[in-house]
Design a protein around this motif. Structure first.
Motif, mmCIF file in Angstrom:
data_model
loop_
_atom_site.group_PDB
_atom_site.id
_atom_site.type_symbol
_atom_site.label_atom_id
_atom_site.label_comp_id
_atom_site.label_asym_id
_atom_site.label_seq_id
_atom_site.Cartn_x
_atom_site.Cartn_y
_atom_site.Cartn_z
ATOM 1 N N ILE A 275 0.841 -1.206 0.000
ATOM 2 C CA ILE A 275 0.000 0.000 0.000
ATOM 3 C C ILE A 275 0.872 1.250 0.000
ATOM 4 O O ILE A 275 0.597 2.215 -0.728
ATOM 5 N N ALA A 276 1.933 1.258 0.797
ATOM 6 C CA ALA A 276 2.817 2.426 0.876
ATOM 7 C C ALA A 276 3.489 2.709 -0.461
ATOM 8 O O ALA A 276 3.519 3.853 -0.935
ATOM 9 N N THR A 277 4.034 1.668 -1.089
ATOM 10 C CA THR A 277 4.753 1.873 -2.352
ATOM 11 C C THR A 277 3.806 2.204 -3.503
ATOM 12 O O THR A 277 4.116 3.061 -4.329
ATOM 13 N N ILE A 278 2.640 1.545 -3.543
ATOM 14 C CA ILE A 278 1.712 1.812 -4.650
ATOM 15 C C ILE A 278 1.098 3.199 -4.501
ATOM 16 O O ILE A 278 0.805 3.873 -5.494
ATOM 17 N N ALA A 279 0.911 3.668 -3.245
ATOM 18 C CA ALA A 279 0.385 5.022 -3.017
ATOM 19 C C ALA A 279 1.390 6.058 -3.507
ATOM 20 O O ALA A 279 1.016 7.044 -4.165
ATOM 21 N N ALA A 280 2.665 5.852 -3.187
ATOM 22 C CA ALA A 280 3.707 6.772 -3.651
ATOM 23 C C ALA A 280 3.804 6.746 -5.175
ATOM 24 O O ALA A 280 3.950 7.799 -5.817
ATOM 25 N N TYR A 281 3.715 5.547 -5.750
ATOM 26 C CA TYR A 281 3.794 5.424 -7.208
ATOM 27 C C TYR A 281 2.588 6.070 -7.877
ATOM 28 O O TYR A 281 2.729 6.721 -8.920
ATOM 29 N N ASP A 282 1.394 5.918 -7.281
ATOM 30 C CA ASP A 282 0.191 6.574 -7.811
ATOM 31 C C ASP A 282 0.383 8.085 -7.851
ATOM 32 O O ASP A 282 0.024 8.739 -8.835
ATOM 33 N N PHE A 283 0.932 8.626 -6.770
ATOM 34 C CA PHE A 283 1.175 10.075 -6.703
ATOM 35 C C PHE A 283 2.084 10.522 -7.841
ATOM 36 O O PHE A 283 1.811 11.513 -8.524
ATOM 37 N N VAL A 284 3.159 9.760 -8.064
ATOM 38 C CA VAL A 284 4.108 10.110 -9.123
ATOM 39 C C VAL A 284 3.469 9.954 -10.500
ATOM 40 O O VAL A 284 3.637 10.814 -11.372
ATOM 41 N N VAL A 285 2.738 8.863 -10.719
ATOM 42 C CA VAL A 285 2.067 8.633 -12.006
ATOM 43 C C VAL A 285 1.103 9.777 -12.314
ATOM 44 O O VAL A 285 1.065 10.294 -13.442
ATOM 45 N N ILE A 286 0.336 10.193 -11.316
ATOM 46 C CA ILE A 286 -0.628 11.278 -11.503
ATOM 47 C C ILE A 286 0.079 12.577 -11.856
ATOM 48 O O ILE A 286 -0.296 13.262 -12.818
ATOM 49 N N VAL A 287 1.122 12.905 -11.102
ATOM 50 C CA VAL A 287 1.838 14.168 -11.332
ATOM 51 C C VAL A 287 2.525 14.168 -12.697
ATOM 52 O O VAL A 287 2.482 15.169 -13.422
ATOM 53 N N VAL A 288 3.157 13.045 -13.053
ATOM 54 C CA VAL A 288 3.819 12.947 -14.360
ATOM 55 C C VAL A 288 2.791 13.049 -15.497
ATOM 56 O O VAL A 288 3.032 13.734 -16.501
ATOM 57 N N ALA A 289 1.644 12.379 -15.331
ATOM 58 C CA ALA A 289 0.592 12.430 -16.357
ATOM 59 C C ALA A 289 0.057 13.854 -16.515
ATOM 60 O O ALA A 289 -0.186 14.315 -17.641
ATOM 61 N N ILE A 290 -0.112 14.576 -15.398
ATOM 62 C CA ILE A 290 -0.584 15.967 -15.460
ATOM 63 C C ILE A 290 0.472 16.853 -16.121
ATOM 64 O O ILE A 290 0.146 17.727 -16.935
ATOM 65 N N PHE A 291 1.735 16.618 -15.789
ATOM 66 C CA PHE A 291 2.830 17.401 -16.368
ATOM 67 C C PHE A 291 2.880 17.220 -17.887
ATOM 68 O O PHE A 291 3.000 18.202 -18.646
ATOM 69 N N ILE A 292 2.771 15.961 -18.328
ATOM 70 C CA ILE A 292 2.787 15.685 -19.772
ATOM 71 C C ILE A 292 1.573 16.315 -20.448
ATOM 72 O O ILE A 292 1.670 16.862 -21.552
ATOM 73 N N ARG A 293 0.414 16.242 -19.779
ATOM 74 C CA ARG A 293 -0.800 16.868 -20.328
ATOM 75 C C ARG A 293 -0.614 18.370 -20.479
ATOM 76 O O ARG A 293 -1.024 18.979 -21.472
ATOM 77 N N GLU A 294 0.029 18.978 -19.466
ATOM 78 C CA GLU A 294 0.233 20.432 -19.489
ATOM 79 C C GLU A 294 1.177 20.830 -20.626
ATOM 80 O O GLU A 294 1.014 21.895 -21.224
ATOM 81 N N ILE A 295 2.148 19.982 -20.915
ATOM 82 C CA ILE A 295 3.112 20.275 -21.979
ATOM 83 C C ILE A 295 2.497 20.061 -23.362
ATOM 84 O O ILE A 295 2.632 20.895 -24.267
ATOM 85 N N ILE A 296 1.819 18.937 -23.543
ATOM 86 C CA ILE A 296 1.295 18.574 -24.869
ATOM 87 C C ILE A 296 -0.091 19.166 -25.107
ATOM 88 O O ILE A 296 -0.361 19.744 -26.161
ATOM 89 N N HIS A 297 -0.979 18.982 -24.144
ATOM 90 C CA HIS A 297 -2.342 19.526 -24.160
ATOM 91 C C HIS A 297 -3.100 19.179 -25.449
ATOM 92 O O HIS A 297 -3.717 20.023 -26.087
ATOM 93 N N SER A 298 -3.000 17.925 -25.836
ATOM 94 C CA SER A 298 -3.694 17.448 -27.034
ATOM 95 C C SER A 298 -3.882 15.941 -26.910
ATOM 96 O O SER A 298 -2.936 15.218 -26.598
ATOM 97 N N ILE A 299 -5.123 15.477 -27.144
ATOM 98 C CA ILE A 299 -5.395 14.046 -27.066
ATOM 99 C C ILE A 299 -4.599 13.300 -28.130
ATOM 100 O O ILE A 299 -4.031 12.236 -27.867
#
Length: 373
Positions: A275-299
């Motif tokens: 639970i601890a490791t997957i929670a930390a990984y979820d946080f990173v996955v979410i932030v990285v996905a948002i960062f990429i979305r902010e850079i590309i901003h296109s489906i």
């Protein structure tokens, strides 16, 4: 309430449901493959000799096949033919006098005659087969090395028959047939299980990549909702928290599926650690996905980048094989930190630092965009 409505709307999407079904289907297929009689590899073995080492090797392969299936042949050409026709993963052709090969390796460290490995093409299975063969031949060489060393240094390289028998009997009585080295982890976790399923070894890495894919898919859903005007009535001053919760709603069920898949696949460690490791990984996955979305901003742009990102992550992370030469590049991959964080607290900390760094970058980029409008 808004997040519950978002989850309800997601569960009506066929693409989201299909994405959730990937994990149980994949684990089910891997379990079925690992339970098949042929195991991981089918290896043809030709042992023509009647010496003691040849007999021992054949008996060892028959009594302890592990996750492999060994087929014994009376003709070396038949082994080669079956490898060529893809009836065998690979073939082992043992020289007629295996005793001489073992003796030369023990006394001289080299030998002219070798065990021939017949393969169609080099790959991961070939590497595994070579390691398995080495592990089966090594005990014979180790035994002969011990006999040679004691004979030379204790009996002046000229032991009598009784003395030689005493050396052999003493060595065999110690039952040195286990592993010289036992692999463990820095957190003290033991890894001496004899029921290791080779097919399930990359499961954690594959599921981690799948969760990263889910994060990118969440960015696509976000852009779709943004285009449809969802965020016009969902305004908030704390846009960071809103976006994090939006992604968390999408990632939550896939995370549960990953934990179930790890448990079902037999690679689960402990509930607290997972639970601890997957929670930390979820946080990173979410932030990285948002960062990429902010850079590309296109489906469309995300669709182009996603396979490149997943392939790069698969190569840089120890999913199938760990390339230590590229350690500097590997540290830029979140999946790398997650896979190592399971047994090393250092990488759990580095995973969180990784996520915080991308969160700050996203906040800066978003702030600049807002002020430039």
């Amino acid at each position: 309430m808004k997040y519950l409505l978002l989850l309800k709307r997601l569960l009506k999407k066929k693409s989201y449901i299909a994405m959730l079904l990937v994990v149980p289907l994949m684990v089910l297929m891997l379990n079925a493959m690992s339970a098949a009689p042929s195991g991981l590899m089918t290896i043809g073995v030709y042992i023509p000799g009647d010496d003691s080492c040849s007999k021992w090797l054949k008996e060892n392969l028959e009594s302890n096949p592990g996750s492999l299936l060994f087929k014994f042949y009376d003709d070396a050409d038949a082994v080669v033919k079956d490898v060529e026709s893809q009836q065998l993963t690979e073939g082992w052709i043992v020289p007629e006098d295996l005793d001489a090969l073992v003796g030369n390796m023990a006394t001289k460290g080299k030998t002219k005659t070798k065990i021939e490995i017949v393969i169609r093409e080099s790959g991961l299975t070939h590497m595994l087969g070579r390691e398995v063969l080495s592990s089966r031949v090594y005990p014979m060489i180790a035994r002969q090395m011990a006999i040679y060393y004691i004979s030379k240094n204790v009996y002046g390289d000229n032991p009598t028959e009784d003395q030689l028998n005493h050396i052999i009997e003493t060595y065999d009585n110690y039952e040195i047939n286990g592993n010289l080295f036992e692999m463990g982890y820095v957190d003290g976790t033991d890894n001496s299980s004899e029921d290791t399923n080779y097919l399930m070894m990359p499961l954690r890495g594959i599921l981690a990549l799948w969760l990263l894919l889910c994060g990118i898919a969440a960015s696509m859903y976000y852009l779709e909702d943004e285009a449809s005007g969802l965020f016009i009535w969902w305004k908030t001053r704390c846009f960071v928290l809103r976006d994090l919760l939006y992604y968390l709603v999408i990632i939550f069920i896939p995370t549960i599926m990953v934990l179930v898949g790890l448990y079902w696949g037999g690679v689960f460690t402990s509930l607290g650690r997972e639970i601890a490791t997957i929670a930390a990984y979820d946080f990173v996955v979410i932030v990285v996905a948002i960062f990429i979305r902010e850079i590309i901003h296109s489906i469309k742009g995300l669709g182009i980048v996603t396979p490149i990102l997943i392939m790069a992550s698969a190569m840089l992370s120890p999913v199938f094989i760990d390339f230590k030469e590229g350690r500097a590049l590997q540290r830029f991959c979140p999946t790398f930190h997650y896979l190592y964080s399971i047994h090393d607290l250092y990488y759990l900390k580095s995973l969180l630092i990784y996520g915080i760094a991308f969160l700050i970058l996203w906040y800066i980029i978003n702030t600049i965009k807002r002020h430039s409008k």
